[in-house]
Design a protein around this motif. Structure first.
Motif, mmCIF file in Angstrom:
data_model
loop_
_atom_site.group_PDB
_atom_site.id
_atom_site.type_symbol
_atom_site.label_atom_id
_atom_site.label_comp_id
_atom_site.label_asym_id
_atom_site.label_seq_id
_atom_site.Cartn_x
_atom_site.Cartn_y
_atom_site.Cartn_z
ATOM 1 N N GLN A 121 0.836 -1.208 0.000
ATOM 2 C CA GLN A 121 0.000 0.000 0.000
ATOM 3 C C GLN A 121 0.872 1.261 0.000
ATOM 4 O O GLN A 121 0.656 2.190 -0.782
ATOM 5 C CB GLN A 121 -0.918 0.007 1.222
ATOM 6 N N LYS A 122 1.872 1.292 0.885
ATOM 7 C CA LYS A 122 2.777 2.445 0.971
ATOM 8 C C LYS A 122 3.603 2.575 -0.306
ATOM 9 O O LYS A 122 3.784 3.687 -0.829
ATOM 10 C CB LYS A 122 3.694 2.275 2.181
ATOM 11 N N GLN A 182 3.888 14.823 -5.843
ATOM 12 C CA GLN A 182 3.821 15.054 -4.401
ATOM 13 C C GLN A 182 5.221 15.105 -3.782
ATOM 14 O O GLN A 182 6.012 14.183 -3.922
ATOM 15 C CB GLN A 182 3.000 13.948 -3.736
ATOM 16 N N ASP A 230 8.052 9.292 6.906
ATOM 17 C CA ASP A 230 7.760 10.477 6.099
ATOM 18 C C ASP A 230 8.352 11.746 6.701
ATOM 19 O O ASP A 230 8.430 12.775 6.027
ATOM 20 C CB ASP A 230 6.246 10.647 5.938
ATOM 21 N N ARG A 233 2.872 1.446 -3.341
ATOM 22 C CA ARG A 233 2.010 1.851 -4.460
ATOM 23 C C ARG A 233 1.644 3.325 -4.371
ATOM 24 O O ARG A 233 1.712 4.053 -5.371
ATOM 25 C CB ARG A 233 0.739 0.998 -4.465
ATOM 26 N N ASP A 234 1.253 3.776 -3.180
ATOM 27 C CA ASP A 234 0.884 5.184 -3.004
ATOM 28 C C ASP A 234 2.051 6.109 -3.328
ATOM 29 O O ASP A 234 1.866 7.182 -3.918
ATOM 30 C CB ASP A 234 0.416 5.434 -1.564
ATOM 31 N N THR A 235 3.270 5.699 -2.944
ATOM 32 C CA THR A 235 4.453 6.509 -3.223
ATOM 33 C C THR A 235 4.715 6.589 -4.721
ATOM 34 O O THR A 235 4.989 7.671 -5.257
ATOM 35 C CB THR A 235 5.685 5.922 -2.513
ATOM 36 N N ALA A 239 6.164 12.271 -1.234
ATOM 37 C CA ALA A 239 6.536 11.012 -1.886
ATOM 38 C C ALA A 239 7.936 11.110 -2.482
ATOM 39 O O ALA A 239 8.732 10.161 -2.401
ATOM 40 C CB ALA A 239 5.526 10.652 -2.965
ATOM 41 N N VAL A 284 2.585 6.210 -7.185
ATOM 42 C CA VAL A 284 1.529 6.976 -7.842
ATOM 43 C C VAL A 284 1.725 8.473 -7.629
ATOM 44 O O VAL A 284 1.533 9.285 -8.552
ATOM 45 C CB VAL A 284 0.139 6.542 -7.317
ATOM 46 N N ALA A 285 2.134 8.846 -6.412
ATOM 47 C CA ALA A 285 2.262 10.265 -6.070
ATOM 48 C C ALA A 285 3.621 10.852 -6.437
ATOM 49 O O ALA A 285 3.817 12.064 -6.347
ATOM 50 C CB ALA A 285 2.022 10.455 -4.570
#
Length: 277
Positions: free
Chosen positions: A65-66, A77, A146, A68-70, A80, A72-73
């Motif tokens: 999850q972490k 972002q 983070d 994938r989110d990184t 990220a 994508v962003a």
């Protein structure tokens, strides 16, 4: 392929998966297990490094999850981008020092005696670090990966290089080192896992390429068995460890390291066990 050899590969895979992310040194345990099993030639050393990739796939699954989110962003972002940059910064010292000293370390330090000694020394360091934190000697500055700065990442990356000495423990060095540098236990553990992804995949790919002359197509079942068992045992171990650290310290692992190291030294000195040199 010899069934006995595949069984040895499965045992080594389980040893790798169970010890890679605990502060007890997977390399050290693999050297000792390989010595006992008679699985310690040059090809076995390549095997030991290659099957770390199976353990890393387990980390990727647990933290998907972490990750994938990184990804994508990452284009837009800043948080990220900073996280990805920190992982890269933490990874680079191991690349530089590994290329400079990796061969010499493998030739001279990959022995049961060195492993046992570093087990013991590392155990006492963990006890000291835990006692220091319990007494309030290290103020926690960073509670999440983070919130880490580039300097935090570089320091943890330099500490990770201590694990080039077998028996030290890469996860132990980065987690305990991170805690001494002001990271919370959770942040240090998470960053240790994320840092393992490029470090161990890179080591595995480099080792396979460098020693490709030792390998043949007929070795594939051996490596597949090791990778599968490494993945399964590591997945179970990582999930357990993340729950464990929420309510426990690493003191138990420290005592394990000390006792195990003493047992190896005593059995070698008395001749009860013939550890391979």
């Amino acid at each position: 392929m010899d069934i006995a050899l595949l069984i040895k590969a499965a045992i080594m895979g389980v040893v790798e998966g169970l010890t890679e992310f605990l502060p007890i040194s997977s390399t050290g345990h693999l050297i000792l297990a390989g010595s006992l099993l008679g699985f310690d030639d040059d090809k076995a050393k390549v095997f030991d490094i290659a099957i770390q990739t199976g353990a890393i796939f387990a980390v990727i699954l647990v933290y998907w999850q972490k990750i994938r989110d990184t990804l994508v962003a990452l284009p837009n972002q800043k948080q990220a981008q900073r996280f990805a940059l920190n992982v890269l910064i933490g990874f680079l010292p191991a690349v530089v020092l590994g290329l400079l000293f990796g061969k010499a370390i493998k030739e001279h330090l990959f022995t049961p005696a060195v492993v046992a000694t570093t087990f013991i020394v590392g155990g006492f360091i963990i006890l000291w670090a835990e006692k220091r934190q319990a007494a309030g000697g290290t103020a926690v500055r960073v509670y999440s990966v983070d919130d880490m700065s580039a300097l935090d990442a570089l320091k943890v990356g330099l500490v990770q290089c201590l694990a080039m000495v077998p028996g030290t423990s890469r996860s132990g060095a980065t987690i305990i080192g991170g805690m001494l540098l002001g990271l919370s236990r959770k942040a240090a553990t998470d960053f240790s896992f994320f840092l393992a992804i490029p470090t161990l995949i890179g080591a595995g790919v480099y080792s396979l390429y460098k020693e490709r002359a030792l390998l043949a197509v007929s070795d594939m079942p051996l490596f597949v068995v090791g990778l599968v068992f490494s993945f399964i045992s590591a997945w179970l171990c990582v999930r357990w460890l993340l729950k464990f650290i929420s309510t426990h310290s690493f003191v138990g692992f420290a005592y394990y390291r000390i006792v195990f190291g003493v047992v190896v030294l005593v059995t070698a000195w008395t001749g009860w066990v013939t550890w391979a040199a």
